[in-house]
Design a protein around this motif. Sequence first.
Motif, PDB file in Angstrom:
ATOM      1  N   THR A  56       0.848  -1.197   0.000  1.00 12.49           N
ATOM      2  CA  THR A  56       0.000   0.000   0.000  1.00 12.49           C
ATOM      3  C   THR A  56       0.880   1.242   0.000  1.00 12.49           C
ATOM      4  OG1 THR A  56      -0.118   0.007   2.430  1.00 12.49           O
ATOM      5  CG2 THR A  56      -1.860  -1.178   1.234  1.00 12.49           C
ATOM      6  N   PHE A  57       0.295   2.368  -0.450  1.00  7.46           N
ATOM      7  CA  PHE A  57       1.043   3.621  -0.596  1.00  7.46           C
ATOM      8  C   PHE A  57       0.244   4.753   0.077  1.00  7.46           C
ATOM      9  CE2 PHE A  57       1.714   0.791  -4.142  1.00  7.46           C
ATOM     10  CZ  PHE A  57       3.091   0.722  -4.259  1.00  7.46           C
ATOM     11  N   ALA A  58       0.947   5.606   0.789  1.00 15.38           N
ATOM     12  CA  ALA A  58       0.281   6.723   1.467  1.00 15.38           C
ATOM     13  C   ALA A  58       1.273   7.863   1.650  1.00 15.38           C
ATOM     14  CB  ALA A  58      -0.275   6.277   2.825  1.00 15.38           C
ATOM     15  N   THR A  59       0.719   9.065   1.850  1.00 13.85           N
ATOM     16  CA  THR A  59       1.577  10.216   2.164  1.00 13.85           C
ATOM     17  C   THR A  59       2.009  10.130   3.623  1.00 13.85           C
ATOM     18  OG1 THR A  59      -0.284  11.588   2.851  1.00 13.85           O
ATOM     19  CG2 THR A  59       0.280  11.598   0.496  1.00 13.85           C
ATOM     20  N   GLU A  60       2.899  11.024   4.011  1.00 11.51           N
ATOM     21  CA  GLU A  60       3.328  11.057   5.414  1.00 11.51           C
ATOM     22  C   GLU A  60       2.166  11.424   6.337  1.00 11.51           C
ATOM     23  OE1 GLU A  60       7.805  12.178   6.102  1.00 11.51           O
ATOM     24  OE2 GLU A  60       6.893  13.662   4.743  1.00 11.51           O
ATOM     25  N   GLN A  61       1.132  12.070   5.778  1.00 13.57           N
ATOM     26  CA  GLN A  61      -0.053  12.428   6.557  1.00 13.57           C
ATOM     27  C   GLN A  61      -1.086  11.291   6.528  1.00 13.57           C
ATOM     28  OE1 GLN A  61       1.268  14.585   4.115  1.00 13.57           O
ATOM     29  NE2 GLN A  61       2.493  15.498   5.786  1.00 13.57           N
ATOM     30  N   GLU A 119      -2.514   9.874   3.976  1.00 14.57           N
ATOM     31  CA  GLU A 119      -3.512   9.967   2.915  1.00 14.57           C
ATOM     32  C   GLU A 119      -3.205   8.881   1.875  1.00 14.57           C
ATOM     33  OE1 GLU A 119      -4.942  12.983  -0.681  1.00 14.57           O
ATOM     34  OE2 GLU A 119      -3.427  13.637   0.786  1.00 14.57           O
ATOM     35  N   SER A 120      -4.164   8.019   1.619  1.00 20.41           N
ATOM     36  CA  SER A 120      -3.954   6.879   0.732  1.00 20.41           C
ATOM     37  C   SER A 120      -3.691   7.336  -0.705  1.00 20.41           C
ATOM     38  CB  SER A 120      -5.181   5.963   0.765  1.00 20.41           C
ATOM     39  OG  SER A 120      -5.011   4.893  -0.129  1.00 20.41           O
ATOM     40  N   ILE A 121      -2.785   6.639  -1.360  1.00 19.10           N
ATOM     41  CA  ILE A 121      -2.464   6.896  -2.773  1.00 19.10           C
ATOM     42  C   ILE A 121      -2.699   5.609  -3.548  1.00 19.10           C
ATOM     43  CG2 ILE A 121      -0.655   7.502  -4.425  1.00 19.10           C
ATOM     44  CD1 ILE A 121       0.681   9.133  -2.238  1.00 19.10           C
ATOM     45  N   GLU A 122      -3.520   5.690  -4.603  1.00 18.54           N
ATOM     46  CA  GLU A 122      -3.854   4.511  -5.390  1.00 18.54           C
ATOM     47  C   GLU A 122      -2.987   4.451  -6.647  1.00 18.54           C
ATOM     48  OE1 GLU A 122      -5.882   2.135  -4.473  1.00 18.54           O
ATOM     49  OE2 GLU A 122      -6.446   3.176  -2.619  1.00 18.54           O
ATOM     50  N   LEU A 123      -2.110   3.452  -6.715  1.00 17.06           N
ATOM     51  CA  LEU A 123      -1.306   3.221  -7.915  1.00 17.06           C
ATOM     52  C   LEU A 123      -1.885   2.028  -8.683  1.00 17.06           C
ATOM     53  CD1 LEU A 123       2.373   3.580  -6.611  1.00 17.06           C
ATOM     54  CD2 LEU A 123       0.898   5.307  -7.620  1.00 17.06           C
ATOM     55  N   GLU A 124      -1.770   2.083 -10.002  1.00 15.50           N
ATOM     56  CA  GLU A 124      -2.280   0.995 -10.845  1.00 15.50           C
ATOM     57  C   GLU A 124      -1.305  -0.187 -10.808  1.00 15.50           C
ATOM     58  OE1 GLU A 124      -3.270   0.008 -15.544  1.00 15.50           O
ATOM     59  OE2 GLU A 124      -2.818   2.073 -14.932  1.00 15.50           O
ATOM     60  N   ALA A 125      -1.749  -1.289 -10.227  1.00 13.76           N
ATOM     61  CA  ALA A 125      -0.890  -2.479 -10.134  1.00 13.76           C
ATOM     62  C   ALA A 125      -0.851  -3.203 -11.460  1.00 13.76           C
ATOM     63  CB  ALA A 125      -1.398  -3.408  -9.040  1.00 13.76           C
ATOM     64  N   PHE A 138       7.555  -6.496  -8.335  1.00 12.18           N
ATOM     65  CA  PHE A 138       6.191  -6.062  -8.601  1.00 12.18           C
ATOM     66  C   PHE A 138       6.245  -4.649  -9.186  1.00 12.18           C
ATOM     67  CE2 PHE A 138       5.656  -9.435  -5.632  1.00 12.18           C
ATOM     68  CZ  PHE A 138       4.395  -9.973  -5.852  1.00 12.18           C
ATOM     69  N   PHE A 139       5.275  -4.346 -10.058  1.00  9.93           N
ATOM     70  CA  PHE A 139       5.307  -3.057 -10.746  1.00  9.93           C
ATOM     71  C   PHE A 139       3.981  -2.312 -10.551  1.00  9.93           C
ATOM     72  CE2 PHE A 139       8.413  -5.699 -12.846  1.00  9.93           C
ATOM     73  CZ  PHE A 139       9.477  -4.836 -13.067  1.00  9.93           C
ATOM     74  N   PHE A 140       4.104  -0.975 -10.329  1.00 10.24           N
ATOM     75  CA  PHE A 140       2.936  -0.116 -10.153  1.00 10.24           C
ATOM     76  C   PHE A 140       3.109   1.109 -11.048  1.00 10.24           C
ATOM     77  CE2 PHE A 140       3.352  -2.630  -6.359  1.00 10.24           C
ATOM     78  CZ  PHE A 140       2.044  -2.954  -6.015  1.00 10.24           C
ATOM     79  N   LYS A 141       2.048   1.405 -11.822  1.00 14.15           N
ATOM     80  CA  LYS A 141       2.110   2.528 -12.760  1.00 14.15           C
ATOM     81  C   LYS A 141       1.729   3.824 -12.060  1.00 14.15           C
ATOM     82  CE  LYS A 141       0.769   3.774 -17.466  1.00 14.15           C
ATOM     83  NZ  LYS A 141       0.014   3.322 -18.670  1.00 14.15           N
ATOM     84  N   ILE A 142       2.507   4.864 -12.327  1.00 14.22           N
ATOM     85  CA  ILE A 142       2.237   6.192 -11.765  1.00 14.22           C
ATOM     86  C   ILE A 142       1.474   6.995 -12.812  1.00 14.22           C
ATOM     87  CG2 ILE A 142       3.239   8.277 -10.780  1.00 14.22           C
ATOM     88  CD1 ILE A 142       5.703   6.627 -10.054  1.00 14.22           C
ATOM     89  N   ILE A 163       6.430   9.670   0.222  1.00 14.82           N
ATOM     90  CA  ILE A 163       5.349   8.724   0.455  1.00 14.82           C
ATOM     91  C   ILE A 163       5.902   7.511   1.205  1.00 14.82           C
ATOM     92  CG2 ILE A 163       4.142   9.431  -1.648  1.00 14.82           C
ATOM     93  CD1 ILE A 163       4.890   6.691  -2.838  1.00 14.82           C
ATOM     94  N   VAL A 164       5.007   6.840   1.882  1.00 12.70           N
ATOM     95  CA  VAL A 164       5.373   5.643   2.633  1.00 12.70           C
ATOM     96  C   VAL A 164       4.846   4.416   1.890  1.00 12.70           C
ATOM     97  CG1 VAL A 164       5.127   4.376   4.809  1.00 12.70           C
ATOM     98  CG2 VAL A 164       5.282   6.887   4.825  1.00 12.70           C
ATOM     99  N   VAL A 165       5.734   3.471   1.605  1.00  9.06           N
ATOM    100  CA  VAL A 165       5.355   2.200   0.993  1.00  9.06           C
ATOM    101  C   VAL A 165       5.348   1.149   2.094  1.00  9.06           C
ATOM    102  CG1 VAL A 165       5.923   0.451  -0.729  1.00  9.06           C
ATOM    103  CG2 VAL A 165       6.455   2.855  -1.174  1.00  9.06           C
ATOM    104  N   LYS A 166       4.195   0.505   2.298  1.00 10.58           N
ATOM    105  CA  LYS A 166       4.074  -0.517   3.332  1.00 10.58           C
ATOM    106  C   LYS A 166       3.884  -1.871   2.676  1.00 10.58           C
ATOM    107  CE  LYS A 166       1.912   0.058   7.213  1.00 10.58           C
ATOM    108  NZ  LYS A 166       0.854   0.284   8.248  1.00 10.58           N
ATOM    109  N   GLY A 167       4.736  -2.810   3.014  1.00 10.29           N
ATOM    110  CA  GLY A 167       4.626  -4.179   2.514  1.00 10.29           C
ATOM    111  C   GLY A 167       4.326  -5.139   3.648  1.00 10.29           C
ATOM    112  N   THR A 168       3.380  -6.045   3.429  1.00 16.81           N
ATOM    113  CA  THR A 168       3.080  -7.109   4.398  1.00 16.81           C
ATOM    114  C   THR A 168       3.077  -8.433   3.664  1.00 16.81           C
ATOM    115  OG1 THR A 168       0.698  -6.806   4.089  1.00 16.81           O
ATOM    116  CG2 THR A 168       1.721  -5.625   5.912  1.00 16.81           C
ATOM    117  N   TRP A 169       3.456  -9.494   4.358  1.00 17.85           N
ATOM    118  CA  TRP A 169       3.566 -10.798   3.713  1.00 17.85           C
ATOM    119  C   TRP A 169       3.520 -11.913   4.738  1.00 17.85           C
ATOM    120  CZ3 TRP A 169       7.542  -7.262   4.182  1.00 17.85           C
ATOM    121  CH2 TRP A 169       8.605  -7.622   5.026  1.00 17.85           C
TER     122      TRP A 169
END
Length: 757
Positions: A77-82, A84-90, A116-120, A133-139
């Motif tokens: 998932t992607f979000a700003t430091e505040q 706020e969610s950011i939707e990237l095209e997977a 993995f690739f995400f389109k901006i 932005i903060v990228v959070k990975g879980t697995w």
Amino acid sequence: MKGPLFFFLSLILLSGLTGTSSLQGQESTIKTLDFYVSSHLLGSDSASYLAINIENTEGWHTYWENPGDAGTPLEFTFATEQNESIELEAMPWPAPIRYLQDGEMWGYGYAKSYSFFFKIGPSVLEKIKNKAIVVKGTWLACNGICVPGQKDLLLYFDSNGQITNSQPTSLAILAEEIIIERFNALPTIAELPLAIDIALAVDSSRDSGMLLYYTLTGVDESAIFKERNLLTPFPHPPFTFKHESLYKDGRGNIYGKLALDWDGEYMDPEIPLPADGNFPTAYKLKFLFTNPISQKIEIVEKEFNSFEQNADERINSLFAVLEEIKTNASTSTNSATSDAEIEAASGNKENSIDDSSLPTTTPSSLGWYLLLAFLGGLILNVMPCVLPVISLKLFSLLKNSQEDRGVILKHNLFYTLGIVASFLALATILAFLKESTEGVGWGFQLQSPLFVIFMIEILFIFSLNLFGLFEFQTPGGAVLGGAKLPTGALGDFANGVFATILATPCSAPVLGSALAFAFASSTATLFFVFLTIGLGLAFPFIVTGIFPAMIKLLPRPGMWMEHLKKFLALSLLLTIVWLMDVLFTQVESILVFALLNLLLTFTFFAFYLRRHMSKKIIWQLLFFAIPLTLLAFLSYSAISPAQQEDVAWIPWSEEKMEEFKKEHRPVFIDFTAKWCFTCKVNEKLVLESKAFDELVAKYHLALLLGDWTKSDPLIGNWLKAHNKAGVPAYFIQKSSGELISLDETISIGEIEKLLEE
């Protein structure tokens, strides 16, 4: 079945093991993987992408979107430091491999290194310009035990959406070429090929059980990659997918069945399985299709409006007569499993079926596959289907062993030129079809009945020549004194072409990997591989052309050569028998084989009468007109729509329907296709049965067959007008002219009941 209990226990496990994760990127005490993020301009449009580059600790694997019997998919998932969610095209996820976990548990996932690739997109680019932005990975990673993990990365972007700074990583930064290769290897979205047909049915042997069953026509078992599913379903509630089993028949068809559960009863609100077999809203299921024809991994969809309810006996009867294909356990979760064994699905391979044999196209790997191609071509010299032509060339070599060195070199160079030109022509055709997304493979021309028939006739004529019934003459004939030219430059070139044509279906085992590599690689690589195979096939004759003294190692010419000619003629006849067997798997028609036997018989008599009765032009034209006419009729019969042999099926047309209506004769109409799985089941269990033959005789039933194997707009429009979306489609036109539509699954009792009404 995955029910609430499994879900509840999974939550307990995850909550108990993820407490040590933090924003600083620390995970549990066991380090199972690490990742970093990079930005790139990729694709034909040079768009901006983020690449999440992952490196699993040795022995550990993670999970795909559909994890299998257990597991949790990777998530980013992607979000700003505040916050706020950011939707990237997977982009599509890299193709996974199948794991055999403890017991009989199946899993789908990744090992070692993958991306993995995400389109901006433009709107996202505006949000992240000159920001962080903060990228959070879980697995969930497994290796005998399963450990959840989490990591957060802080990224800084410039005004162009490119990363300017990020948290340091201990991982090696991947070269741009590797990133591009991984991007290009992602599964591609494709139309479901006509060659595969998928049906959905209830499995009454299990509570809430269902079954997907399917067939893939015109594919040999050797083309199936046995460490992957043929079809791997994407998650789609309320379906829970189980394991796939593959089967084969003796005619180049692959069959599959994949168990699944209906879990609508566990959803809120509950979704009951429709009692009438019709879904209120169609379900569009998505699959990862390991396409053995195109040698690519594709994403395909199939929409289901309904399912079969009473098909158990019919399906079980069909699979009972098929042979199961043994699949391999790709990987276990045992820590002894090496990463080299499972690296195939990690995203650093070409998007092809044979992951284990198709590594990155580096100069060293290309050299290895060119070596395999050369050795494979060399081995083709002793393969059964090409041996007759090679023997003929060897025979010519012995006959001319006393000639000048330059003459021998000329013979062999023209033979080599014929081989090389043919392989390059094949590569050109394959490259064109490959770019046109056509599914082609090695030996594809022998899939054409017409081509096989012409090959049988040509081989038969060659055998008559070797038996001494006639000799090849120069075009000048009597003008040149009737000089015989069985081994001229044109003849040598033709022998090379002929050897190539016969070599295509007779690949040596070592040739398989090189061909798969060629089909999955660039067009330039395809040409290099095919050129190398041709040089391997011609190599013995290149050597004897350069060093003619080697011919002296062979026996001297003598009467034994005349006996050898007869033996070679016999070998050509045996090759004809093999080609007839190939034809039999393609054309199930007594008429075709009757015409073929007549063609060979009259071909023999045409040459026999020419030699022993008359050489006048008028008689020769008459002698050869008969086999030529038979060849024309045979060609038409081989490409006309297939019909049942036991009963008289007539090609469907609206005019025929109207004709039988005026005669007050009842009609049974079958719209079918060779690629239709349900059609094959109905044909085997109903339409080809003795009971159906008796029904036809009892009611003087006319039979119309609409073959939709190749798209026919007349059939398509007629079916659409009668509320049928595809095949199978069955109709009864009663003697009164009333038209009745039948279900997709039919029975003798149902047909007879409608005829009696």
